[in-house]
Motif scaffolding. Structure first.
Motif, PDB file in Angstrom:
ATOM      1  N   THR A 345     -63.115  -1.491  56.658  1.00 58.13           N
ATOM      2  CA  THR A 345     -63.076  -1.232  55.219  1.00 58.13           C
ATOM      3  C   THR A 345     -64.172  -2.003  54.497  1.00 58.13           C
ATOM      4  O   THR A 345     -64.845  -1.468  53.596  1.00 58.13           O
ATOM      5  N   LEU A 348     -67.481  -0.434  55.030  1.00 61.75           N
ATOM      6  CA  LEU A 348     -67.629   0.751  54.186  1.00 61.75           C
ATOM      7  C   LEU A 348     -67.946   0.356  52.747  1.00 61.75           C
ATOM      8  O   LEU A 348     -68.741   1.022  52.062  1.00 61.75           O
ATOM      9  N   ASP A 349     -67.341  -0.732  52.272  1.00 62.70           N
ATOM     10  CA  ASP A 349     -67.695  -1.249  50.947  1.00 62.70           C
ATOM     11  C   ASP A 349     -69.176  -1.618  50.889  1.00 62.70           C
ATOM     12  O   ASP A 349     -69.861  -1.348  49.897  1.00 62.70           O
ATOM     13  N   THR A 352     -71.299   1.496  50.760  1.00 60.88           N
ATOM     14  CA  THR A 352     -71.244   2.090  49.424  1.00 60.88           C
ATOM     15  C   THR A 352     -72.178   1.353  48.470  1.00 60.88           C
ATOM     16  O   THR A 352     -72.916   1.976  47.694  1.00 60.88           O
ATOM     17  N   ASP A 672     -58.070   9.569  50.451  1.00 64.13           N
ATOM     18  CA  ASP A 672     -57.831   8.874  51.722  1.00 64.13           C
ATOM     19  C   ASP A 672     -57.710   9.876  52.872  1.00 64.13           C
ATOM     20  O   ASP A 672     -58.274   9.679  53.966  1.00 64.13           O
ATOM     21  N   MET A 675     -61.115  11.365  53.667  1.00 62.73           N
ATOM     22  CA  MET A 675     -61.951  10.412  54.409  1.00 62.73           C
ATOM     23  C   MET A 675     -61.504  10.318  55.873  1.00 62.73           C
ATOM     24  O   MET A 675     -62.341  10.218  56.784  1.00 62.73           O
ATOM     25  N   THR A 696     -68.822  10.255  53.051  1.00 61.68           N
ATOM     26  CA  THR A 696     -67.834   9.173  53.157  1.00 61.68           C
ATOM     27  C   THR A 696     -68.098   8.084  52.125  1.00 61.68           C
ATOM     28  O   THR A 696     -67.168   7.555  51.507  1.00 61.68           O
ATOM     29  N   HIS A 700     -65.580   7.014  49.183  1.00 62.53           N
ATOM     30  CA  HIS A 700     -65.102   5.633  49.125  1.00 62.53           C
ATOM     31  C   HIS A 700     -65.402   5.012  47.760  1.00 62.53           C
ATOM     32  O   HIS A 700     -64.585   4.237  47.235  1.00 62.53           O
ATOM     33  N   ARG A 703     -62.832   6.323  45.415  1.00 62.30           N
ATOM     34  CA  ARG A 703     -61.546   5.697  45.729  1.00 62.30           C
ATOM     35  C   ARG A 703     -61.477   4.273  45.189  1.00 62.30           C
ATOM     36  O   ARG A 703     -60.472   3.869  44.591  1.00 62.30           O
ATOM     37  N   SER A 704     -62.540   3.494  45.384  1.00 65.71           N
ATOM     38  CA  SER A 704     -62.522   2.110  44.898  1.00 65.71           C
ATOM     39  C   SER A 704     -62.453   2.062  43.378  1.00 65.71           C
ATOM     40  O   SER A 704     -61.806   1.178  42.807  1.00 65.71           O
TER      41      SER A 704
END
Length: 724
Positions: A345, A348-349, A352, A672, A675, A696, A700, A703-704
Motif C-alpha cells: 500500500t 502504491l502511495d 501515486t 477497491d 483495483m 491503478t 488509488h 481512493r485516498s
C-alpha cells in the motif's frame, strides 16, 4: 587645508540615497495617480469645450462619458469606449423602435422597456469584461433617450442624434487624452502581472519544499491566483486594441492562462497527497516524495531566488528540461530505498505521488517555456499558428442567477415607473434613469449590496458638490475659463476617489450624480427647486436599487452558495458520465469561473464562502483524476476491465451528485474492487503493464482522496445527514 570629516560625507551620501529612493517611490506610486487625475480633468474640460463649441444641448453628457470610460491604462479606455459606443448605438436604435410603436401608449412603452432592461441585465451577467458593459449600456441608454422622447415624440430623432454626438465627443476626448498625455500601456501591466505570478508561484513551491507538510497550505495563494487568471484575461481583452505587441502575444497569453491553471491544480493535488500521507503516519513515503520535490523546487530557482524576468525564465526552462531527463533516475533511486521498508500500500502511495510529480514537472516545464518565449522575437507565422492551438476560456454561469438579475432590473424599473406615473413626478425620468443604471451596472460585482452602499455614499457627496458648484461657483462664472474653474473641484475630488480600489465605487457615485446635477447645458439654468427635486429623485432611485439588491442578492445567500457547490459537483458528475470525455481545460475554466462569478474567491475570509472554496478544490482534484482515468479507459480493450472502471466512475458520480456517507463508502468499496481486479488483469486479461500502472495509480489517488476525513466530502455528507 581643512578636510571634511568622513562621517559628514557618509551622511550626505546616505541622504542622497534615501532621497533617490523616495523619488523612485513617488514616481512609481503617487505620480501615476496625479497624472490620471490631471488627464480626467483635461479630458472633461476638453469635452465640455467641444460640446459648447458645437452648441450641443447637454455638455455634461460628454463629460459624464469621459468620467465613465477613463481608466489608468490606454488599452482599457479604448476597449471600454468601443463597447460603450456599441451598447449606446443599440440602445438608441431600440429607443427609436419603441417610440415609433408606442409613442402614445406610455404603459406599453414601459412594459417593453422593462423586458429590454431585463434582457440586457441578464446579458451582462452572461458575458465577461467589456462585453458585459455593452449590455448594460444598451439597457440604460433606452432610459436616457427613450423616456424623454415619450414626452416629445416628434423630437425623438433629434434627441438620439444629440445624445450619441455628445457621447462620441466624450469618447474621442477620453481616448485622445489617454493615449497622448502620459500614456500608460496595458502591455506593461500584463507583463508585470505575468512576472509577478511566475515569481509568486515559484516562491510558493519553494516554501512548500522547505517547510513541514502539516504547516503549509497553498489555498489562499491559489485563490489569489484564481483572481489573477481572470484579471489577466480582462487585461488581454483590452490590450488587443492598444498596440501591435499586445496583439502579437495575445494568443500566447491566453495559452499561458490555461497552462497556469493546470500547473496550480496539479501543485494543490500533490500538496494534498503529502498532507494525507503525513496524517496517516507514512514518513518514509512522504520523505521520499519530499526529496524529489525539493529537487524540482531547486530547478525553478535562479541563483537561489525566483526568476524575475522572462530571460531568467529561459534559464529555468533549461533547468526543468534537465530535471525531466533525470526524473526517472531520481524516482528509481527513491523507489529502491523504499522497497525494503514499506508494504504494498505504501509503495502504491509512492507511485501515486510520483505520477503527480511527473505531471507537475511536465506542466511546469510547458508553462515556463511559454513564458520564456516572450523574450524571443515573434513573427507573424508563429502568431497565426498559436491562434489555432490556443484553447478558449468558455463561459459558465448559473442560469437562475442570470434570470433573477434580469427580474431585479425589471422590478426596479417597474417601481420607479409606477411612482412617476401615479404621482406625475416632475423628476420621475431622472429617478428612472439613475435607478436603472444602478440596478444594472453593479449586477456583476462580487457583492452588489456592498457596492450599492458605496455608490450611495458617492451619490450623497456628489449632490453636495453639485449644490456648492451650482449656487456658489457657477453664478460667478463668466466665460469658459471661469466655468472650467467652477466645475474643476468636483471633477478632481471624484477622480481622486477613483484612484483607490477601496473608494472607486464611491468615486463613480460622485462622478455620476455630480455631473448629472451640473447646473448648465448650453446656458446656466440651475433652479433650487428643480435641483432639490432631482437630488431627491436620484437618492431615492439608488435607495430602491439598494433595496432590490438586498432582496435579490444571490452572492450573499446560503442558498446561492449551495447552488454553486452543486454546480461544481456537477462538473465531476459530467466528467464521469458524459459520452464525450470532459476536456481538462473545460473542467478548469468551468470550476474557476463559477467561483469567480459567485464572488467567493473575494470573500475567502467568510466562513460560508469557505465551503464553496473547498468544493472548488475538491472538484479540481477529483475531476482531473477522473479525466485522466477516462483517457486511460480508452486504451483498455477488454470489456470486463472497462466495466470495472465504469462502475468506479459511476460510484464517484453518484457521490458527487448527492454526497452522503453511504455513497462515500460505496465509492471506496467499488474502487477497491476495481483495483483488485486490475491487479490480476496482467495475468488474466493480458493488460499492458504501462496501462495497468497508470490506471491503478489514478484509482488509488481517487481512493485516498475519498478516505480523507478532512475532505469537504465528509462535511458535505454530514450536512446532508443532518438536513434529513
Amino acid at each position: 587645508m581643512r578636510l571634511i570629516p568622513n562621517f559628514i560625507i557618509n551622511r550626505k551620501a546616505n541622504d542622497l540615497i534615501l532621497l533617490q529612493a523616495a523619488w523612485r517611490e513617488w514616481l512609481a506610486e503617487d505620480a501615476p495617480m496625479i497624472a490620471y487625475i490631471f488627464k480626467v480633468l483635461l479630458a472633461c474640460l476638453l469635452a465640455m469645450w467641444l460640446s459648447l463649441r458645437f452648441e450641443l444641448d447637454q455638455p455634461r453628457t460628454a463629460m459624464m462619458t469621459v468620467a465613465i470610460v477613463m481608466q489608468f491604462r490606454s488599452g482599457m479606455v479604448f476597449a471600454k469606449s468601443y463597447y460603450r459606443f456599441l451598447g449606446t448605438s443599440v440602445g438608441i436604435l431600440v429607443s427609436f423602435l419603441l417610440v415609433a410603436l408606442f409613442a402614445q401608449e406610455r404603459i406599453l412603452f414601459l412594459v417593453c422597456m422593462g423586458v429590454w432592461i431585463g434582457l440586457c441585465t441578464a446579458g451582462s451577467m452572461i458575458f465577461r469584461n467589456y462585453q458585459s458593459y455593452a449590455f448594460v449600456l444598451a439597457g440604460y441608454t433606452l432610459c436616457i433617450v427613450g423616456l424623454p422622447s415619450t414626452l416629445t415624440p416628434e423630437l425623438t430623432f433629434n434627441i438620439g442624434v444629440t445624445r450619441i454626438s455628445e457621447i462620441l465627443i466624450g469618447l474621442i476626448c477620453a481616448t485622445l487624452v489617454s493615449d497622448l498625455i502620459f500614456p500608460q500601456r496595458m502591455w506593461d501591466v500584463m507583463l508585470a502581472a505575468i512576472r509577478r505570478r511566475f515569481k509568486d508561484f515559484s516562491d510558493l513551491m519553494q516554501t512548500a519544499a522547505v517547510k513541514p507538510v502539516a504547516s503549509t497550505t497553498s489555498t489562499p495563494t491559489l485563490l489569489r491566483f484564481l483572481g489573477d487568471i481572470f484579471s489577466l484575461e480582462s487585461f488581454q481583452a483590452s490590450a488587443g486594441m492598444e498596440n501591435d505587441k499586445s496583439r502579437l502575444h495575445r494568443q500566447k497569453l491566453s495559452r499561458m492562462n490555461n497552462e497556469f491553471m493546470e500547473v496550480s491544480t496539479s501543485f494543490h493535488a500533490f500538496e494534498q497527497l503529502l498532507r494525507r500521507q503525513h496524517n496517516i503516519t507514512q514518513p518514509q513515503v512522504s520523505d521520499a516524495l519530499q526529496r524529489v520535490y525539493q529537487s524540482l523546487s531547486a530547478a525553478i530557482m535562479v541563483e537561489g531566488r525566483s526568476a524575475q524576468t522572462e530571460q531568467e525564465a529561459m534559464i529555468v526552462s533549461r533547468q526543468l528540461s534537465a530535471f525531466r531527463n533525470q526524473f526517472s533516475a531520481n524516482i528509481h533511486t527513491e523507489r529502491t530505498r523504499l522497497r525494503a521498508d514499506v508494504g504494498a500500500t505504501e509503495r502504491l502511495d509512492f507511485e501515486t505521488g510520483c505520477e503527480l510529480l511527473q505531471r507537475l514537472t511536465d506542466e511546469l516545464y510547458v508553462y515556463t517555456s511559454t513564458y520564456a518565449s516572450l523574450a524571443a522575437a515573434q513573427n507573424s507565422n508563429v502568431a497565426v499558428t498559436e491562434i489555432a492551438q490556443t484553447p478558449k476560456l468558455e463561459m459558465h454561469f448559473d442560469p437562475l442567477a442570470v434570470s433573477l438579475a434580469g427580474v431585479r432590473g425589471t422590478l426596479s424599473l417597474a417601481i420607479l415607473s409606477a411612482l412617476w406615473i401615479l404621482t406625475d413626478w416632475r423628476s420621475g425620468v431622472e429617478a428612472i434613469t439613475l435607478g436603472v443604471i444602478s440596478s444594472t451596472l453593479f449586477a456583476t460585482t462580487p457583492s452588489p449590496t456592498r457596492t450599492i452602499k458605496n455608490f450611495m455614499i458617492g451619490a450623497i457627496i456628489g449632490t453636495l458638490l453639485a449644490y456648492f458648484c451650482n449656487f456658489h461657483l457657477l453664478t460667478q462664472a463668466h466665460g469658459f475659463w471661469m466655468l472650467a474653474v467652477a466645475v474643476a473641484p468636483g471633477i478632481i475630488i471624484a477622480a481622486w476617489f477613483t484612484t483607490r480600489p477601496a473608494t472607486a465605487i464611491v468615486g463613480a457615485g460622485v462622478f455620476m450624480v455630480y455631473l448629472m446635477h451640473i447646473g448648465f447645458n448650453s446656458a446656466y439654468n440651475s433652479n433650487p427647486v428643480t435641483f432639490i427635486n432631482d437630488a431627491i429623485a436620484d437618492l431615492l432611485a439608488v435607495l430602491i436599487s439598494g433595496i432590490m439588491y438586498g432582496l435579490i442578492d444571490l452572492s450573499s445567500s446560503r442558498w446561492s452558495r449551495q447552488r454553486i457547490a452543486k454546480s461544481l459537483r456537477n462538473l465531476v458528475v459530467a466528467a464521469c458520465r458524459d459520452p464525450v470525455t470532459l476536456r481538462r481545460s473545460r473542467l478548469e475554466t468551468g470550476a474557476r469561473e463559477l467561483v469567480q462569478r459567485a464572488g467567493s474567491a473575494q470573500r475567502i475570509g467568510d466562513k460560508e464562502d469557505r465551503v464553496v472554496i473547498e468544493w472548488l478544490l475538491s472538484t479540481l482534484e477529483i475531476g482531473h483524476a477522473v479525466v485522466a482515468l477516462r483517457e486511460y479507459l480508452q486504451m483498455v480493450e477488454h470489456p470486463y476491465i472497462s466495466k470495472m472502471l465504469s462502475l468506479g466512475l459511476e460510484s464517484v458520480a453518484q457521490l458527487y451528485d448527492a454526497p452522503s456517507e453511504a455513497s462515500r463508502i460505496q465509492a471506496i468499496s467499488t474502487i477497491d474492487h476495481a483495483m483488485a481486479e486490475i491487479s490480476q488483469a496482467n495475468i488474466d486479461f493480458n493488460l499492458p503493464q504501462a496501462n495497468q500502472h497508470k490506471i491503478t495509480v489514478m484509482l488509488h489517488f481517487i481512493r485516498s482522496a475519498l478516505l480523507d476525513e478532512e475532505s469537504v466530502l465528509v462535511a458535505g455528507a454530514q450536512a446532508t445527514l443532518e438536513k434529513h
